[in-house]
Design a protein around this motif. Structure first.
Motif, PDB file in Angstrom:
ATOM      1  N   GLY A  61       0.801  -1.212   0.000  1.00 30.47           N
ATOM      2  CA  GLY A  61       0.000   0.000   0.000  1.00 30.47           C
ATOM      3  C   GLY A  61       0.832   1.259   0.000  1.00 30.47           C
ATOM      4  O   GLY A  61       0.340   2.318   0.370  1.00 30.47           O
ATOM      5  N   VAL A  62       2.102   1.172  -0.374  1.00 30.53           N
ATOM      6  CA  VAL A  62       2.926   2.379  -0.474  1.00 30.53           C
ATOM      7  C   VAL A  62       2.517   3.117  -1.745  1.00 30.53           C
ATOM      8  O   VAL A  62       2.492   2.531  -2.826  1.00 30.53           O
ATOM      9  CB  VAL A  62       4.423   2.018  -0.517  1.00 30.53           C
ATOM     10  CG1 VAL A  62       5.260   3.265  -0.704  1.00 30.53           C
ATOM     11  CG2 VAL A  62       4.823   1.307   0.748  1.00 30.53           C
ATOM     12  N   THR A  63       2.152   4.366  -1.612  1.00 29.58           N
ATOM     13  CA  THR A  63       1.688   5.156  -2.748  1.00 29.58           C
ATOM     14  C   THR A  63       2.498   6.440  -2.813  1.00 29.58           C
ATOM     15  O   THR A  63       3.393   6.657  -2.003  1.00 29.58           O
ATOM     16  CB  THR A  63       0.197   5.482  -2.604  1.00 29.58           C
ATOM     17  OG1 THR A  63      -0.025   5.941  -1.276  1.00 29.58           O
ATOM     18  CG2 THR A  63      -0.666   4.276  -2.875  1.00 29.58           C
ATOM     19  N   GLY A  64       2.147   7.279  -3.749  1.00 33.63           N
ATOM     20  CA  GLY A  64       2.775   8.585  -3.829  1.00 33.63           C
ATOM     21  C   GLY A  64       4.196   8.525  -4.354  1.00 33.63           C
ATOM     22  O   GLY A  64       4.573   7.589  -5.058  1.00 33.63           O
ATOM     23  N   PRO A  65       5.006   9.523  -4.016  1.00 28.85           N
ATOM     24  CA  PRO A  65       6.359   9.607  -4.569  1.00 28.85           C
ATOM     25  C   PRO A  65       7.192   8.357  -4.290  1.00 28.85           C
ATOM     26  O   PRO A  65       8.001   7.955  -5.141  1.00 28.85           O
ATOM     27  CB  PRO A  65       6.967  10.821  -3.862  1.00 28.85           C
ATOM     28  CG  PRO A  65       5.839  11.574  -3.317  1.00 28.85           C
ATOM     29  CD  PRO A  65       4.702  10.656  -3.137  1.00 28.85           C
ATOM     30  N   ALA A  66       6.995   7.734  -3.128  1.00 30.44           N
ATOM     31  CA  ALA A  66       7.795   6.557  -2.804  1.00 30.44           C
ATOM     32  C   ALA A  66       7.514   5.430  -3.789  1.00 30.44           C
ATOM     33  O   ALA A  66       8.417   4.712  -4.212  1.00 30.44           O
ATOM     34  CB  ALA A  66       7.503   6.114  -1.375  1.00 30.44           C
ATOM     35  N   ALA A  67       6.235   5.258  -4.168  1.00 28.03           N
ATOM     36  CA  ALA A  67       5.901   4.215  -5.140  1.00 28.03           C
ATOM     37  C   ALA A  67       6.317   4.636  -6.541  1.00 28.03           C
ATOM     38  O   ALA A  67       6.794   3.815  -7.324  1.00 28.03           O
ATOM     39  CB  ALA A  67       4.405   3.926  -5.105  1.00 28.03           C
ATOM     40  N   ARG A  68       6.142   5.912  -6.854  1.00 33.34           N
ATOM     41  CA  ARG A  68       6.486   6.361  -8.211  1.00 33.34           C
ATOM     42  C   ARG A  68       7.983   6.263  -8.458  1.00 33.34           C
ATOM     43  O   ARG A  68       8.421   6.048  -9.581  1.00 33.34           O
ATOM     44  CB  ARG A  68       5.990   7.787  -8.439  1.00 33.34           C
ATOM     45  CG  ARG A  68       4.483   7.854  -8.601  1.00 33.34           C
ATOM     46  CD  ARG A  68       4.059   9.186  -9.170  1.00 33.34           C
ATOM     47  NE  ARG A  68       4.110  10.250  -8.184  1.00 33.34           N
ATOM     48  CZ  ARG A  68       3.128  10.514  -7.337  1.00 33.34           C
ATOM     49  NH1 ARG A  68       2.021   9.812  -7.372  1.00 33.34           N
ATOM     50  NH2 ARG A  68       3.223  11.492  -6.469  1.00 33.34           N
ATOM     51  N   ALA A  69       8.783   6.403  -7.398  1.00 29.96           N
ATOM     52  CA  ALA A  69      10.223   6.231  -7.558  1.00 29.96           C
ATOM     53  C   ALA A  69      10.555   4.794  -7.935  1.00 29.96           C
ATOM     54  O   ALA A  69      11.583   4.521  -8.539  1.00 29.96           O
ATOM     55  CB  ALA A  69      10.941   6.613  -6.272  1.00 29.96           C
ATOM     56  N   SER A  70       9.657   3.847  -7.571  1.00 31.91           N
ATOM     57  CA  SER A  70       9.868   2.456  -7.961  1.00 31.91           C
ATOM     58  C   SER A  70       9.337   2.177  -9.359  1.00 31.91           C
ATOM     59  O   SER A  70       9.420   1.050  -9.833  1.00 31.91           O
ATOM     60  CB  SER A  70       9.171   1.520  -6.970  1.00 31.91           C
ATOM     61  OG  SER A  70       9.563   1.808  -5.671  1.00 31.91           O
ATOM     62  N   GLY A  71       8.728   3.150  -9.973  1.00 32.24           N
ATOM     63  CA  GLY A  71       8.212   2.958 -11.316  1.00 32.24           C
ATOM     64  C   GLY A  71       6.731   2.670 -11.377  1.00 32.24           C
ATOM     65  O   GLY A  71       6.220   2.313 -12.434  1.00 32.24           O
ATOM     66  N   VAL A  72       6.019   2.789 -10.263  1.00 30.62           N
ATOM     67  CA  VAL A  72       4.577   2.595 -10.280  1.00 30.62           C
ATOM     68  C   VAL A  72       3.945   3.867 -10.829  1.00 30.62           C
ATOM     69  O   VAL A  72       3.993   4.911 -10.192  1.00 30.62           O
ATOM     70  CB  VAL A  72       4.034   2.304  -8.863  1.00 30.62           C
ATOM     71  CG1 VAL A  72       2.536   2.148  -8.896  1.00 30.62           C
ATOM     72  CG2 VAL A  72       4.690   1.075  -8.290  1.00 30.62           C
ATOM     73  N   ASN A  73       3.383   3.770 -12.008  1.00 33.22           N
ATOM     74  CA  ASN A  73       2.857   4.967 -12.661  1.00 33.22           C
ATOM     75  C   ASN A  73       1.428   5.200 -12.193  1.00 33.22           C
ATOM     76  O   ASN A  73       0.471   4.793 -12.839  1.00 33.22           O
ATOM     77  CB  ASN A  73       2.905   4.797 -14.182  1.00 33.22           C
ATOM     78  CG  ASN A  73       2.531   6.070 -14.894  1.00 33.22           C
ATOM     79  OD1 ASN A  73       2.257   7.087 -14.254  1.00 33.22           O
ATOM     80  ND2 ASN A  73       2.519   6.026 -16.208  1.00 33.22           N
ATOM     81  N   PHE A  74       1.296   5.813 -11.044  1.00 25.97           N
ATOM     82  CA  PHE A  74      -0.042   6.052 -10.518  1.00 25.97           C
ATOM     83  C   PHE A  74      -0.025   7.329  -9.704  1.00 25.97           C
ATOM     84  O   PHE A  74       0.737   7.472  -8.752  1.00 25.97           O
ATOM     85  CB  PHE A  74      -0.490   4.878  -9.646  1.00 25.97           C
ATOM     86  CG  PHE A  74      -1.937   4.955  -9.255  1.00 25.97           C
ATOM     87  CD1 PHE A  74      -2.922   4.552 -10.131  1.00 25.97           C
ATOM     88  CD2 PHE A  74      -2.305   5.456  -8.025  1.00 25.97           C
ATOM     89  CE1 PHE A  74      -4.258   4.644  -9.785  1.00 25.97           C
ATOM     90  CE2 PHE A  74      -3.639   5.542  -7.670  1.00 25.97           C
ATOM     91  CZ  PHE A  74      -4.612   5.130  -8.552  1.00 25.97           C
ATOM     92  N   ASP A  75      -0.870   8.249 -10.109  1.00 24.52           N
ATOM     93  CA  ASP A  75      -1.035   9.489  -9.376  1.00 24.52           C
ATOM     94  C   ASP A  75      -2.533   9.746  -9.297  1.00 24.52           C
ATOM     95  O   ASP A  75      -3.213   9.763 -10.319  1.00 24.52           O
ATOM     96  CB  ASP A  75      -0.326  10.636 -10.104  1.00 24.52           C
ATOM     97  CG  ASP A  75      -0.288  11.891  -9.261  1.00 24.52           C
ATOM     98  OD1 ASP A  75      -1.284  12.166  -8.578  1.00 24.52           O
ATOM     99  OD2 ASP A  75       0.734  12.597  -9.283  1.00 24.52           O
ATOM    100  N   LEU A  76      -3.032   9.931  -8.086  1.00 21.34           N
ATOM    101  CA  LEU A  76      -4.474  10.125  -7.930  1.00 21.34           C
ATOM    102  C   LEU A  76      -4.963  11.361  -8.667  1.00 21.34           C
ATOM    103  O   LEU A  76      -6.112  11.422  -9.079  1.00 21.34           O
ATOM    104  CB  LEU A  76      -4.818  10.250  -6.443  1.00 21.34           C
ATOM    105  CG  LEU A  76      -4.904   8.935  -5.681  1.00 21.34           C
ATOM    106  CD1 LEU A  76      -4.940   9.201  -4.203  1.00 21.34           C
ATOM    107  CD2 LEU A  76      -6.140   8.169  -6.090  1.00 21.34           C
ATOM    108  N   ARG A  77      -4.066  12.332  -8.830  1.00 26.18           N
ATOM    109  CA  ARG A  77      -4.499  13.538  -9.542  1.00 26.18           C
ATOM    110  C   ARG A  77      -4.792  13.236 -11.004  1.00 26.18           C
ATOM    111  O   ARG A  77      -5.568  13.931 -11.644  1.00 26.18           O
ATOM    112  CB  ARG A  77      -3.397  14.603  -9.440  1.00 26.18           C
ATOM    113  CG  ARG A  77      -3.226  15.143  -8.045  1.00 26.18           C
ATOM    114  CD  ARG A  77      -2.045  16.067  -7.952  1.00 26.18           C
ATOM    115  NE  ARG A  77      -0.787  15.359  -8.137  1.00 26.18           N
ATOM    116  CZ  ARG A  77       0.395  15.945  -8.211  1.00 26.18           C
ATOM    117  NH1 ARG A  77       0.477  17.244  -8.126  1.00 26.18           N
ATOM    118  NH2 ARG A  77       1.489  15.237  -8.371  1.00 26.18           N
ATOM    119  N   LYS A  78      -4.148  12.193 -11.547  1.00 26.31           N
ATOM    120  CA  LYS A  78      -4.434  11.790 -12.920  1.00 26.31           C
ATOM    121  C   LYS A  78      -5.522  10.712 -12.969  1.00 26.31           C
ATOM    122  O   LYS A  78      -6.378  10.725 -13.852  1.00 26.31           O
ATOM    123  CB  LYS A  78      -3.161  11.219 -13.563  1.00 26.31           C
ATOM    124  CG  LYS A  78      -2.075  12.235 -13.785  1.00 26.31           C
ATOM    125  CD  LYS A  78      -2.303  13.018 -15.057  1.00 26.31           C
ATOM    126  CE  LYS A  78      -1.089  13.879 -15.385  1.00 26.31           C
ATOM    127  NZ  LYS A  78      -1.418  14.952 -16.322  1.00 26.31           N
TER     128      LYS A  78
END
Lengths: 477, 161, 188
Positions: free
Chosen positions: A301-318
């Motif tokens: 359940g890690v989300t946000g910048p920490a997950a995006r740094a791993s390459g998870v392309n997910f942003d709630l704003r999008k």
């Protein structure tokens, strides 16, 4: 101890000056030795902390043969060979306690590390040292008062908390928010993201050893805080975004203030990247440290910048746009390796993107009202109160009883600077929430710490923790 | 300091005042940041507000090296024994500033989880109001504490008041 | 993975069970329809807010929870978001445990709601399916007193170990102390 003079009430200096008396041959008996020790350690004969033990029982890291958490550790890591090293005997392992009063845990986080030499084998986070009972308090506040409660959860991004809570209440009420209020909300939350990331880069730099970052980060944040103070009246914990809109319109000349922020923060970011990006010590300490894979991020359940740094392309704003953020252009920065360096790069780019959104809001700020004209939520205008008895009664009832929300259950999430911040709100038709649960991003980050920290060395704990930016108020609530 | 200068190389005062003065000008706070107020405490120490002007910028991570504990933020029931232990570890003379509404009275969180004021755990010298108090408020609290030390005796009782 | 489940469903359009499954969820939602078909007892509800995405909720019985969560996991809901609990006090069953899962690939969110009776507050742990449920279930146990069977380390998490009671229950008082001016009674 009773035969010794009782000094705690009277003359304080006496126990310090008076040496413990011994027997004729100079040796001390057990009681006197203990007393001498107490005075030496605590400056008083009976230190209270001996009675008030600070151990947390089963919440701590336990010996391997009885610790159920060991099974979790084996199950969670993709590569878990390092946990069991048959060559290491029990005598060679030691437990290191970090926190809760520790300058590098960013609050009151406590970590138990099982070390084999310098290498970390097991980690257990112990949390709850800032548990404030906010979910219980929320049940005793009306919907309008609730903002004061949630804003203190994640104290580095109070406006994001307020936005999430307000959106959840508005979903229950079915109230439409005028475009200007929505634009103000986006403006304030994106500026808040920049302010929060500035604190992060300040503390991150400080923990890595770039102490000047601390000074620069806080200096730049003051520019944003001055604007917040002008708009909301407070530097932190604003309670500015409320169900139905925002508390007040932007003050005169806010455009110039934003331009000033661009000058300070925009040029500051370039300086920081000059300072850090090619610094060999910085790179050595961050590259390949505290790696989190995309699968682990999603499972934990890690989300946000920490997950995006791993390459998870997910942003709630999008993905699930809120408050009209879909009309502004911005990019979602992604990392590749999921290490500390990528988390740093992603957050630095996020600040630029947030400033880009702020720039667009500045250019396209729509005219209109700063709160909804729905009479259910918004008090009548001041002029009407003088003229109409009904308006006066309505105003009075709105601020004593509060408005009632229809029964229902909603979950609303926004992208806070640390990831997905969600509010689960249950209403039974009263003027107070029946239940408010906050799904906070830092909680998931702390839970994923063992995955990132095992098989690292002790100094990397600091770097990893600092790059993840958990806020303990957000963890414990 | 009330001292009459006859010769520029001499400065006359009482021992009490001399000791108090040295204590106020080199007071080392322990980093005891708990919640929101800790951020404002850090901001006070950072560049813009610059706590170094009052000789208090050396935040020590170890309570053994600190004289002043700034309890910055809400104190939970779980944290209370830790706070007391850190306080007990500090060497005399020591002072406590309770920063913010939560530390002083429990603030808006009057519930099961929080200690309703840190003065139930440790003796407090100065209360700083605000939620959170701005850096200026904290500085005023620190100056108030300095005045208090200057006005008081150099010896004081250990333990709870 | 949901792409695999949808083709299975297409040729069965005449099948009554499949049609019923589609009718129980919104007709355009193939992922949920694929989930609804093998679980006839699961109740799907939707909430359409003024702004933002539709909120889908699946109400599951305690017995079916694990198999349903496994199916949801297979259907592409790879991200664990949240476990929380609601105390309805006078309702039967008394508690709700709400599991919140997210599918990043389908940009979809699903709340799974399980009723838990007040006299037997136990529910199966999903921490073997989603590792992230570990801390969240501990929090629910700590604050609401719902036991998660099969959880490897179910201890208190935010409160001290020796704490008694579960504060978020509605019959647990908020624990406020009466506000008074300290020392006022001493001076008088």
């Amino acid at each position: 101890m009773s035969d010794t003079p009782n000094n705690t009430e009277g003359d304080a200096q006496a126990p310090m000056l008076e040496p413990p008396t011994g027997s004729a041959d100079g040796s001390l008996d057990a009681d006197e030795r203990r007393r001498a020790h107490d005075i030496w350690v605590a400056g008083t004969e009976e230190p209270d902390w001996i009675a008030n033990a600070t151990d947390e029982g089963a919440q701590e890291l336990l010996p391997r043969d009885i610790d159920p958490a060991l099974q979790i550790q084996r199950g969670i890591a993709v590569d878990d060979d390092f946990i069991d090293q048959p060559t290491i005997t029990e005598d060679e392992r030691q437990i290191l306690n970090m926190g809760p009063q520790h300058p590098a845990t960013h609050g009151v986080l406590r970590l138990h590390l099982e070390l084999d030499g310098e290498t970390i084998r097991r980690v257990k986070p112990i949390i709850g040292y800032l548990h404030t009972g906010m979910e219980k308090t929320a049940e005793n506040l009306t919907y309008m008062q609730g903002g004061t409660n949630v804003t203190r959860m994640d104290y580095l991004s109070p406006l994001n908390n307020e936005l999430c809570y307000s959106l959840a209440v508005e979903q229950l009420l079915g109230v439409e928010i005028p475009p200007r209020a929505q634009a103000i909300r986006i403006l304030m939350t994106e500026l808040n993201r920049v302010a929060s990331h500035l604190i992060w880069v300040a503390t991150f730099g400080m923990d890595i050893g770039a102490l000047s970052m601390m000074i620069y980060g806080f200096r730049d944040r003051e520019a944003i805080l001055a604007f917040f103070e002008k708009v909301t009246g407070l530097r932190m914990n604003h309670n500015y975004i409320r169900p139905g809109g925002v508390a007040a319109d932007l003050p005169e000349g806010w455009e110039e203030d934003i331009d000033g922020i661009f000058d300070i923060v925009g040029s500051g970011l370039d300086d920081y990247e000059d300072l850090l990006n090619r610094n060999p010590i910085f790179l050595d300490r961050t590259r390949g440290v505290g790696v989190l894979t995309p699968e682990e991020a999603q499972a934990y359940g890690v989300t946000g910048p920490a997950a995006r740094a791993s390459g998870v392309n997910f942003d709630l704003r999008k993905a699930f746009p809120y408050s009209g953020i879909e009309q502004y252009e911005f990019d979602v920065p992604l990392g590749k390796h999921g290490d500390t360096l990528d988390r740093y790069l992603v957050r630095m780019e996020e600040m630029r993107q947030s400033l880009r959104i702020v720039q667009q809001v500045l250019e396209t700020m729509p005219p209109g009202d700063y709160r909804t004209d729905d009479r259910k939520v918004t008090p009548p205008p001041r002029k009407r109160i003088d003229e109409s008895m009904e308006a006066l009664i309505h105003h009075f009832k709105l601020f004593t009883e509060g408005f009632k929300a229809p029964a229902g259950e909603v979950y609303q999430a926004v992208e806070s600077p640390r990831g997905e911040l969600g509010m689960h709100l249950v209403s039974k038709g009263g003027s107070k929430p029946w239940r408010l649960h906050a799904r906070t991003p830092s909680f998931a980050i702390v839970q994923a710490l063992p995955v990132m920290l095992t098989d690292q060395i002790v100094p990397d704990v600091i770097a990893t923790l600092a790059s993840l930016d958990p806020v303990l108020g957000d963890v414990d609530r | 300091m009330a001292a009459e200068v006859h010769n520029p190389n001499f400065l006359l005062t009482t021992l009490d005042k001399g000791i108090s003065w040295t204590r106020t000008r080199s007071m080392w706070p322990a980093t005891f940041g708990l919640a929101c107020c800790a951020i404002e405490m850090m901001a006070t120490g950072a560049a813009h507000h610059d706590l170094a002007r009052f000789g208090m910028e050396v935040f020590r991570a170890s309570p053994r090296q600190a004289d002043l504990m700034v309890v910055a933020g809400r104190l939970s029931q779980k944290m209370a024994p830790v706070l007391r232990q850190v306080y007990d570890q500090m060497a005399e003379p020591k002072w406590v500033i309770s920063m913010g509404a939560c530390a002083s009275t429990g603030g808006m969180f009057n519930n099961y989880a929080l200690v309703q004021g840190v003065d139930e755990i440790v003796p407090v010298d100065v209360y700083v109001p605000g939620c959170p108090p701005g850096p200026q408020s904290l500085m005023h609290g620190i100056l108030t504490l300095q005045d208090k030390i200057m006005a008081g005796e150099i010896r004081r009782s250990t333990g709870l008041l | 993975m949901a792409e695999e489940s949808t083709p299975q469903e297409e040729p069965q359009e005449t099948d009554e069970a499949a049609e019923e499954a589609v009718a129980r969820v919104l007709p355009d939602d193939r992922i949920l329809a694929g989930l609804a078909e093998p679980f006839p007892n699961v109740v799907f509800t939707s909430f359409e807010p003024l702004a933002g995405p539709r909120q889908d909720t699946a109400t599951v019985s305690r017995e079916e929870l694990i198999s349903f969560v496994e199916a949801v996991n297979d259907a592409g809901f790879e991200t664990f978001i949240d476990v929380c609990s609601v105390d309805h006090l006078n309702r039967k069953p008394r508690y709700d445990v709400v599991i919140n899962l997210l599918s990043m690939q389908h940009t979809k969110r699903l709340l799974i709601k399980v009723g838990v009776p007040g006299d037997d507050p136990t529910v199966q742990s999903i921490s073997s399916i989603y590792a992230g449920a570990n801390f969240y279930e501990r929090e629910v146990w700590d604050l609401m007193g719902i036991v998660f069977e099969g959880h490897p380390d179910l201890t208190r998490i935010v409160l001290p170990d020796e704490w008694e009671g579960h504060p978020l229950r509605k019959d647990y008082s908020v624990g406020s102390v009466p506000v008074q001016f300290k020392g006022s009674h001493k001076s008088s």
